[in-house]
Write a protein that holds these residues in place. Structure first.
Motif, short mmCIF file in Angstrom:
data_model
loop_
_atom_site.label_atom_id
_atom_site.label_comp_id
_atom_site.label_asym_id
_atom_site.label_seq_id
_atom_site.Cartn_x
_atom_site.Cartn_y
_atom_site.Cartn_z
N ALA A 214 33.83 47.65 34.84
CA ALA A 214 32.89 47.02 35.35
C ALA A 214 32.89 45.69 35.38
N VAL A 215 33.30 45.02 34.17
CA VAL A 215 33.52 43.50 34.00
C VAL A 215 34.70 42.98 34.75
N TYR A 216 35.88 43.74 34.81
CA TYR A 216 36.96 43.34 35.94
C TYR A 216 36.56 43.36 37.41
N ALA A 217 35.79 44.34 37.87
CA ALA A 217 35.42 44.46 39.09
C ALA A 217 34.73 43.32 39.56
N THR A 218 33.89 42.71 38.85
CA THR A 218 32.82 41.60 39.29
C THR A 218 34.15 40.19 39.65
N VAL A 219 35.29 40.53 38.99
CA VAL A 219 36.24 39.29 39.42
C VAL A 219 36.86 39.68 40.48
N PRO A 222 35.05 39.12 44.12
CA PRO A 222 34.91 37.65 44.98
C PRO A 222 36.19 37.43 45.22
N ALA A 223 37.35 37.80 44.51
CA ALA A 223 38.87 37.64 45.03
C ALA A 223 38.94 38.18 46.40
N ILE A 224 38.66 39.36 46.70
CA ILE A 224 38.88 40.30 47.97
C ILE A 224 38.03 39.55 49.14
N VAL A 225 36.65 39.02 48.71
CA VAL A 225 35.93 38.55 49.78
C VAL A 225 36.52 37.09 50.10
N LEU A 226 37.06 36.55 49.33
CA LEU A 226 37.59 35.18 49.55
C LEU A 226 38.91 35.28 50.16
N THR A 227 39.76 36.41 49.91
CA THR A 227 40.94 36.71 50.53
C THR A 227 40.64 37.02 52.13
N GLU A 228 39.75 37.96 52.30
CA GLU A 228 39.31 38.19 53.68
C GLU A 228 38.75 37.06 54.36
N SER A 229 38.25 36.02 53.67
CA SER A 229 37.71 34.93 54.51
C SER A 229 38.67 33.83 54.76
N VAL A 230 39.88 33.90 54.04
CA VAL A 230 41.15 33.17 54.25
C VAL A 230 41.79 33.76 55.50
N THR A 268 27.37 28.21 52.84
CA THR A 268 26.49 28.36 51.61
C THR A 268 26.32 29.57 51.26
N LEU A 269 26.06 30.59 52.25
CA LEU A 269 25.78 32.04 51.71
C LEU A 269 27.18 32.51 50.95
N LEU A 270 28.28 32.21 51.54
CA LEU A 270 29.37 32.58 50.77
C LEU A 270 29.62 32.00 49.48
N CYS A 271 29.47 30.87 49.43
CA CYS A 271 29.61 30.36 47.96
C CYS A 271 28.52 30.83 46.94
N ALA A 272 27.16 30.83 47.58
CA ALA A 272 26.24 31.50 46.74
C ALA A 272 26.52 33.02 46.35
N VAL A 277 28.44 36.69 41.87
CA VAL A 277 29.11 37.69 41.35
C VAL A 277 29.80 37.03 39.96
N ASN A 278 30.23 36.01 39.93
CA ASN A 278 30.94 35.24 38.80
C ASN A 278 29.94 35.28 37.68
N PHE A 279 28.80 34.98 37.64
CA PHE A 279 27.81 34.75 36.81
C PHE A 279 27.24 36.20 36.35
N VAL A 280 27.39 37.14 37.41
CA VAL A 280 27.04 38.74 36.52
C VAL A 280 28.25 39.13 35.96
N GLY A 281 29.50 38.71 36.40
CA GLY A 281 30.46 39.21 35.59
C GLY A 281 30.46 38.40 34.12
N ASP A 282 29.87 37.23 34.09
CA ASP A 282 30.05 36.71 32.70
C ASP A 282 28.97 37.32 31.88
N GLY A 283 27.80 37.80 32.63
CA GLY A 283 26.85 38.59 31.76
C GLY A 283 27.43 40.17 31.27
N LEU A 284 28.05 40.74 32.24
CA LEU A 284 28.54 42.08 31.84
C LEU A 284 29.80 41.80 30.66
#
Length: 293
Positions: A214-219, A222-230, A268-272, A277-284
């Motif tokens: 669960a923790v690593y999924a939150t990493v 965003p990596a996959i979303v960012l790859t798709e955006s690239v 802005t929505l992408l960055c938010a 997701v990164n903060f949720v990963g820190d919490g998990l």
């Protein structure tokens, strides 16, 4: 005759919140990020159904309109009069779908592969990890660009292309965790009574990997979303009439001087989303940290 003694009805014991959930709820940044992320996802999946304009509708009376509360174009319009809010929410739905589906594939393949390598150990572990090392040496982005260029930009192909290498990190993390779990007492007990290795992995190893997965999924999301955006920014992502945040950012970057809102709103929505997701990963991570137990 004496009246029977009155006994008060037994009150139900209140349900206790799991320690991991309680620690996550105490993490204010992660909790706020989870709420904001849920609102963004709800807006992306439900919002386009409620808006008066669709992503492909052309309002010829409001071409290249800056963000305004008038005419219902809150994010403005592009050079074809298409409502940017509708396009941003629709693009967010596509980007989130790519991220979630890619993470699901990554988790399934990575957990099975890593748990098998870590539990069996020995030559099997060495052989499987050498395959992972060889895949790491392949230039992932170049392969993704080559596949999408040769076989088209269909949504399913984009997801499979991104997922083809995203499971490698998950496999290594799961393998390391499995190496420590296979020497635990409950695994030795299962071996002693003759449980097959596949059943031990499915019943005893994989359930104990839920926290780290669960923790690593939150990493991974965003990596996959960012790859798709690239890929979409390079013109190799999803194609019209489908759109994504990467497509909108690529289009907005070309018109930054004349219409900056075309870039600022989806970016802005992408960055938010990525920050949430990164903060949720820190919490998990803190919630499942064994040092906090």
């Amino acid at each position: 005759m004496t009246a029977p003694a009155y006994s008060a009805p037994h009150a139900r014991a209140p349900r206790r919140t799991s320690p991991a959930l309680a620690r996550f709820l105490r993490h204010r940044a992660a909790l706020a990020s989870a709420v904001l992320l849920a609102l963004i996802a709800l807006a992306c999946f439900v919002g386009p159904l409620l808006l008066p304009n669709t992503p492909t509708d052309n309002d010829w009376s409001a071409i290249s309109l800056a963000p305004t509360l008038q005419n219902g174009h809150w994010f403005g319009t592009d050079e074809l009069g298409r409502d940017l809010l509708a396009r941003t929410l629709t693009g967010g739905r596509v980007s989130l779908e790519v991220g979630l589906l890619g993470t699901l594939v990554s988790a399934l393949v990575g957990v099975v592969y890593g748990a098998t390598a870590g539990f069996l150990g020995g030559r099997v572990d060495a052989a499987l990890m050498r395959i992972v090392d060889m895949l790491y040496a392949i230039p992932y982005m170049l392969i993704a660009i080559l596949v999408v260029t040769l076989f088209g930009r269909a949504f399913s192909l984009v997801v499979l292309t991104i997922s083809a290498f995203s499971w490698l990190d998950m496999a290594r993390v799961v393998r390391g965790q499995t190496l420590s779990l296979r020497s635990r007492e409950f695994v030795d007990a299962a071996r002693a009574i003759g449980v097959r290795p596949a059943a031990i992995i499915a019943r005893h190893i994989v359930p104990n990997l839920a926290g780290i997965v669960a923790v690593y999924a939150t990493v991974t999301v965003p990596a996959i979303v960012l790859t798709e955006s690239v890929l979409s920014f390079l013109g190799l992502g999803v194609q019209e009439p489908m759109t994504s945040w990467g497509v909108l950012i690529q289009d907005g970057a070309q018109k930054l001087d004349a219409m900056p809102w075309l870039l600022l709103c989806p970016a802005t929505l992408l960055c938010a989303t990525l920050y949430c997701v990164n903060f949720v990963g820190d919490g998990l991570r803190d919630a499942f940290d064994p040092r906090e137990r």
